[in-house]
Design a protein around this motif. Structure first.
Motif, mmCIF file in Angstrom:
data_model
loop_
_atom_site.group_PDB
_atom_site.id
_atom_site.type_symbol
_atom_site.label_atom_id
_atom_site.label_comp_id
_atom_site.label_asym_id
_atom_site.label_seq_id
_atom_site.Cartn_x
_atom_site.Cartn_y
_atom_site.Cartn_z
ATOM 1 N N VAL A 159 -49.057 -0.186 -2.305
ATOM 2 C CA VAL A 159 -50.437 -0.568 -1.999
ATOM 3 C C VAL A 159 -50.402 -1.650 -0.920
ATOM 4 N N GLU A 160 -51.151 -1.438 0.150
ATOM 5 C CA GLU A 160 -51.234 -2.403 1.248
ATOM 6 C C GLU A 160 -52.660 -2.943 1.312
ATOM 7 N N TRP A 161 -52.823 -4.245 1.076
ATOM 8 C CA TRP A 161 -54.142 -4.871 1.136
ATOM 9 C C TRP A 161 -54.430 -5.298 2.569
ATOM 10 N N VAL A 162 -55.611 -4.953 3.071
ATOM 11 C CA VAL A 162 -55.971 -5.263 4.458
ATOM 12 C C VAL A 162 -57.007 -6.386 4.478
ATOM 13 N N PRO A 163 -57.044 -7.161 5.579
ATOM 14 C CA PRO A 163 -57.885 -8.360 5.600
ATOM 15 C C PRO A 163 -59.369 -8.116 5.833
ATOM 16 N N THR A 164 -59.745 -6.979 6.418
ATOM 17 C CA THR A 164 -61.165 -6.717 6.674
ATOM 18 C C THR A 164 -61.520 -5.304 6.212
ATOM 19 N N GLU A 165 -62.787 -5.118 5.861
ATOM 20 C CA GLU A 165 -63.222 -3.795 5.438
ATOM 21 C C GLU A 165 -63.107 -2.779 6.575
ATOM 22 N N ALA A 166 -63.336 -3.239 7.808
ATOM 23 C CA ALA A 166 -63.240 -2.332 8.956
ATOM 24 C C ALA A 166 -61.848 -1.706 9.067
ATOM 25 N N ASP A 167 -60.839 -2.433 8.586
ATOM 26 C CA ASP A 167 -59.470 -1.902 8.641
ATOM 27 C C ASP A 167 -59.310 -0.632 7.810
ATOM 28 N N ILE A 168 -60.168 -0.454 6.807
ATOM 29 C CA ILE A 168 -60.042 0.730 5.946
ATOM 30 C C ILE A 168 -60.279 2.013 6.740
ATOM 31 N N ASP A 169 -61.156 1.983 7.737
ATOM 32 C CA ASP A 169 -61.370 3.171 8.558
ATOM 33 C C ASP A 169 -60.113 3.518 9.357
ATOM 34 N N ALA A 170 -59.396 2.487 9.820
ATOM 35 C CA ALA A 170 -58.137 2.736 10.535
ATOM 36 C C ALA A 170 -57.060 3.233 9.574
ATOM 37 N N VAL A 171 -57.032 2.684 8.357
ATOM 38 C CA VAL A 171 -56.109 3.175 7.329
ATOM 39 C C VAL A 171 -56.395 4.642 7.026
ATOM 40 N N THR A 172 -57.686 4.979 6.927
ATOM 41 C CA THR A 172 -58.091 6.363 6.683
ATOM 42 C C THR A 172 -57.540 7.279 7.768
ATOM 43 N N ALA A 173 -57.658 6.840 9.024
ATOM 44 C CA ALA A 173 -57.207 7.639 10.159
ATOM 45 C C ALA A 173 -55.691 7.795 10.178
ATOM 46 N N LEU A 174 -54.965 6.745 9.774
ATOM 47 C CA LEU A 174 -53.505 6.771 9.856
ATOM 48 C C LEU A 174 -52.868 7.419 8.622
ATOM 49 N N SER A 175 -53.018 6.793 7.477
ATOM 50 C CA SER A 175 -52.317 7.298 6.285
ATOM 51 C C SER A 175 -53.183 8.187 5.404
ATOM 52 N N GLY A 176 -54.494 7.938 5.368
ATOM 53 C CA GLY A 176 -55.368 8.769 4.546
ATOM 54 C C GLY A 176 -55.353 10.217 4.997
ATOM 55 N N SER A 177 -55.542 10.424 6.296
ATOM 56 C CA SER A 177 -55.520 11.771 6.867
ATOM 57 C C SER A 177 -54.126 12.192 7.316
ATOM 58 N N GLY A 178 -53.203 11.236 7.355
ATOM 59 C CA GLY A 178 -51.889 11.456 7.945
ATOM 60 C C GLY A 178 -51.071 12.611 7.408
ATOM 61 N N PRO A 179 -51.092 12.873 6.090
ATOM 62 C CA PRO A 179 -50.299 14.008 5.609
ATOM 63 C C PRO A 179 -50.642 15.320 6.305
ATOM 64 N N ALA A 180 -51.920 15.517 6.652
ATOM 65 C CA ALA A 180 -52.307 16.750 7.354
ATOM 66 C C ALA A 180 -51.639 16.832 8.722
ATOM 67 N N TYR A 181 -51.454 15.689 9.386
ATOM 68 C CA TYR A 181 -50.787 15.701 10.694
ATOM 69 C C TYR A 181 -49.337 16.160 10.526
#
Length: 272
Positions: A159-181
């Motif tokens: 689990v990686e805690w991020v400092p801002t809520e906006a970072d969650i959208d970048a997390v979504t783009a990288l690791s959340g959707s990443g398995p499909a890539y």
């Protein structure tokens, strides 16, 4: 991991992600009796898991239920419909955890009221205990609640805690959707092998095992990705020839830059 003391873990949605989390909790020692699952139509396999563990299963939130942790594991498209019926389960000591892409804390507060809330973004390898989750906690989350949520999320991987809520959208783009890539990378490698003359099924087996094995090597090795890549690459050899294409100015990096930017943009759009 000890079971929660402030109330049950109430899991809303026992589909792929919610079911994976539940299975992980039970394996890690969470008592089934401390979990309530709210899902109108879980799979037969999930019903069996629920029954075997002594988990309470209901199709809607019963009157008088107050959650210690309210874990929202439903798709963003149905979140609006789900929140009103579970609002009554949110008490003064409840921490709400949402894994729905794009749904902001302000959206959740509009439907559930002000509460301790965590936005989390796991990914599908959680289903085999090899996920990774990005998480953000609002200011109402206490240290004890954060530790409790961390223990529930980490059953499927780091689990990686991020400092801002906006970072969650970048997390979504990288690791959340990443398995499909990565899965698409396997498809592309297999297709390229087929075009070199290999039988399609052989090319797919070779590509699949190569990516799975490389991932396991990356998981077990102390070296970073760049060092592992360099270890495979002999000067003037076949790997170097391929990388000269993949690492060119118009190679993979600009493609991934565009792909992740598109995913983050879509995550923001899903926020509504």
């Amino acid at each position: 991991m000890s079971s929660v003391s402030s109330g049950p873990v109430v899991l809303v949605g026992a589909g792929n992600m919610g079911g994976a989390m539940l299975s992980g909790w039970l394996k890690s020692g969470v008592a089934g009796s401390s979990v309530v699952v709210i899902d109108p139509s879980p799979s037969e396999q999930m019903v069996q898991t629920i029954n075997d563990a002594g988990v309470t299963h209901v199709t809607f939130a019963p009157a008088g239920l107050t959650a210690g942790v309210l874990f929202l594991a439903v798709k963003p498209q149905v979140m609006d419909a789900v929140l009103a019926p579970v609002k009554a389960t949110v008490g003064a000591q409840t921490v709400v955890v949402s894994v729905a892409a794009g749904k902001t804390l302000s959206f959740l507060e509009k439907h559930l009221g002000e509460a301790a809330m965590v936005r989390a973004m796991p990914n599908t390898p959680a289903m085999v205990g090899r996920g990774v989750t990005g998480a953000f906690a609002n200011a109402r989350v206490t240290d004890a609640q954060r530790e409790q949520v961390h223990s529930l999320l980490r059953v499927s991987g780091p689990v990686e805690w991020v400092p801002t809520e906006a970072d969650i959208d970048a997390v979504t783009a990288l690791s959340g959707s990443g398995p499909a890539y990565v899965f698409y990378l396997v498809e592309c490698m297999a297709e390229a092998g087929r075009k070199l003359g290999l039988q399609a099924d052989l090319a797919m087996r070779l590509a699949r095992e190569t990516v799975a094995g490389a991932g396991e090597l990356l998981h077990q090795s102390p070296d970073d990705a760049a060092r592992l890549r360099q270890n495979v690459t002999s000067p003037g050899g076949t790997t170097a020839a391929a990388l000269s294409v993949l690492m060119a100015k118009d190679g993979m990096q600009p493609l991934f830059d565009k792909a992740l930017a598109a995913a983050r943009k879509r995550a923001k759009e899903l926020a509504g």
